[in-house]
Design a protein around this motif. Sequence first.
Motif, mmCIF file in Angstrom:
data_model
loop_
_atom_site.group_PDB
_atom_site.id
_atom_site.type_symbol
_atom_site.label_atom_id
_atom_site.label_comp_id
_atom_site.label_asym_id
_atom_site.label_seq_id
_atom_site.Cartn_x
_atom_site.Cartn_y
_atom_site.Cartn_z
ATOM 1 N N ILE A 115 0.831 -1.200 0.000
ATOM 2 C CA ILE A 115 0.000 0.000 0.000
ATOM 3 C C ILE A 115 0.870 1.255 0.000
ATOM 4 C CG2 ILE A 115 -1.830 -1.275 1.158
ATOM 5 C CD1 ILE A 115 -1.222 0.518 3.665
ATOM 6 N N TRP A 116 0.217 2.401 -0.010
ATOM 7 C CA TRP A 116 0.915 3.685 -0.142
ATOM 8 C C TRP A 116 1.979 3.890 0.926
ATOM 9 C CZ3 TRP A 116 0.870 7.385 3.737
ATOM 10 C CH2 TRP A 116 -0.045 7.171 4.794
ATOM 11 N N LEU A 117 1.746 3.332 2.117
ATOM 12 C CA LEU A 117 2.650 3.540 3.243
ATOM 13 C C LEU A 117 3.931 2.722 3.132
ATOM 14 C CD1 LEU A 117 2.632 5.136 5.930
ATOM 15 C CD2 LEU A 117 1.508 3.158 7.000
ATOM 16 N N ASP A 118 3.990 1.813 2.178
ATOM 17 C CA ASP A 118 5.161 0.956 1.986
ATOM 18 C C ASP A 118 6.281 1.755 1.334
ATOM 19 O OD1 ASP A 118 6.986 -1.074 0.795
ATOM 20 O OD2 ASP A 118 5.466 -2.488 1.494
ATOM 21 N N GLY A 158 9.899 6.216 -2.457
ATOM 22 C CA GLY A 158 9.486 4.845 -2.739
ATOM 23 C C GLY A 158 8.001 4.596 -2.639
ATOM 24 N N MET A 159 7.225 5.657 -2.423
ATOM 25 C CA MET A 159 5.779 5.507 -2.255
ATOM 26 C C MET A 159 5.065 5.158 -3.555
ATOM 27 S SD MET A 159 3.235 8.584 -1.094
ATOM 28 C CE MET A 159 1.472 8.523 -1.354
ATOM 29 N N ASP A 160 5.543 5.689 -4.671
ATOM 30 C CA ASP A 160 4.792 5.600 -5.920
ATOM 31 C C ASP A 160 4.917 4.216 -6.560
ATOM 32 O OD1 ASP A 160 3.961 8.170 -5.557
ATOM 33 O OD2 ASP A 160 5.361 9.065 -6.960
ATOM 34 N N PRO A 161 3.912 3.815 -7.339
ATOM 35 C CA PRO A 161 3.849 2.436 -7.854
ATOM 36 C C PRO A 161 5.038 1.965 -8.687
ATOM 37 C CG PRO A 161 1.689 3.429 -7.995
ATOM 38 C CD PRO A 161 2.624 4.530 -7.574
ATOM 39 N N PRO A 162 5.651 2.785 -9.565
ATOM 40 C CA PRO A 162 6.717 2.197 -10.383
ATOM 41 C C PRO A 162 7.883 1.659 -9.563
ATOM 42 C CG PRO A 162 6.651 4.583 -10.651
ATOM 43 C CD PRO A 162 5.409 4.182 -9.933
#
Length: 528
Positions: A115-118, A158-162
């Motif tokens: 999730i976003w917090l990762d 590092g939050m964003d999906p790519p």
Amino acid sequence: MSGISERETPQAGAGGQELVIAADFGTSGVKLAAINRDLALVATATRPYPLSLPGNDGAEQDPEDWWTALANGVADLRREVPDLSHRAVALVFCAQMCGVVSVSRTGDLLRPAMIWLDKRAGTLSRTMNGGFPSLAGYRLDKLLAWTRIANGAPSHNGMDPPAKMLWLKRNEPEVWNAADKFLDVKDWLVMRATGACVTTADSANLTWMMDTRPGREGWSAYLAGRLGIPLDKLPEIVDGTAVAGGLLPDAAAGLGLATGLPVIAGAGDVGATAIGSGAMADGELHAYAGTSAWLSGFFPSRRIDIFHSFATISSPVSFRPLLIATQESAGTAFAWAARLVGESAGDSDAALDTLYDGIGPLREDDPVFVPWLAGERVPVDDDRLRGVFHGLGVRHDRDALLRATLEGVALNMRWALSKVAKQKGVRHDLPIPLVGGAAVNPLFAQLLADALKRNVEVRAPRHAGVRGAAAIAGVALGWFSKVEEAAPVLASGPSAIYTPESEGMARCDRRSARLERARKHLLALYRT
């Protein structure tokens, strides 16, 4: 799995009794509502689900927990509205963004959702973005390509999906190889409900593989190719008002709803909340303080501030530019402080409702709090930052820490607004709607008004997301010809206005100046 096969407008129910079921999936749970044509809440429910924090900076959830919570929440709604299955004319989701759900060709889950917090991909993200020559941490040619095509670039934290996708490619190659699609949270829910594999522009934009230039909106083979992510692993982009498909028989049985019920493509939480706040005119801002915090508003054209890590993204409806300035911790900090002082506060809303009552007035000698518990995004993008109580002494008690936590979040949002307010076209003459769980606490709402030096308006703060999602569904149903038509309805009804107080503003000025002196040293400390 499939894309959308039809775009027909669903038929409204008879007798003006039709209801939209809207569900807003946050970090700690889902809020549901049965909502009528007037966007009024006929019934509401809330269901929690767990969050796992594996290893360093990991944050995962089991998507099936989201679905179980949805089913239980719909059952709760049905207890309030016994004929819900007959009156429901659409189902729509909004959800936390920047998640990565890995699914196989048959739609099976391959691992828990990141999730976003990762932030496990923070180091990888800085490497992915960087190089020589560099500007704001980005290799110049990469930055120019991303900002020209996508109007932004992946965060360094590092939050964003790519970065998460590439982390999987490097660390879990078996998942990468087996993944047919990488989906955001909302998009997995739509797939689970309908079998359709689709996304909306807001989620697509935050992969930084979408071309957001007017007239060219869609996946960019060039940007995806530079990252080494095949486009066929990404879902089809559709408008948020599109009908993704009908509710599948097994999904319908599990939810107690009619097979074939139209499921609307929906929106991420920021887009739905922006609509639900009622602040939909160009340059109007709203503030959100839930698990995280943000300042957001619609603009007539793309905007970007690469040095302070915010920009407009394509909103889920008609690609309208939506500025988002996100901060990582608000309710997270409130609940953390509750645990710190030995209280069991439950979720952040419960913490605000109970624990923060009776903590006494703010004091000049209270410590100042920096709420970087999970790094920060705006106006400094760095996953290495961490929270601090500055000026802590033996005289400070639990109430001083709780007061400092509330104030620290408000002053952190002031820091973000100091950058956002410089954007051309920002309206400074209007109240700022405050939504999210923190808005239920009068002390925090007044603190924010004093910190921002703006009137703060609170109206149905916990349900802005579901009301915004219902407005999106309302376009699909023909209730509105465009989502902006819902603004007068969403901006009406009982509200509380918090007006900045001279003593409070002066105190915030003094405390902010003290915090700014400490902040400069903290930034340097965490980056060494």
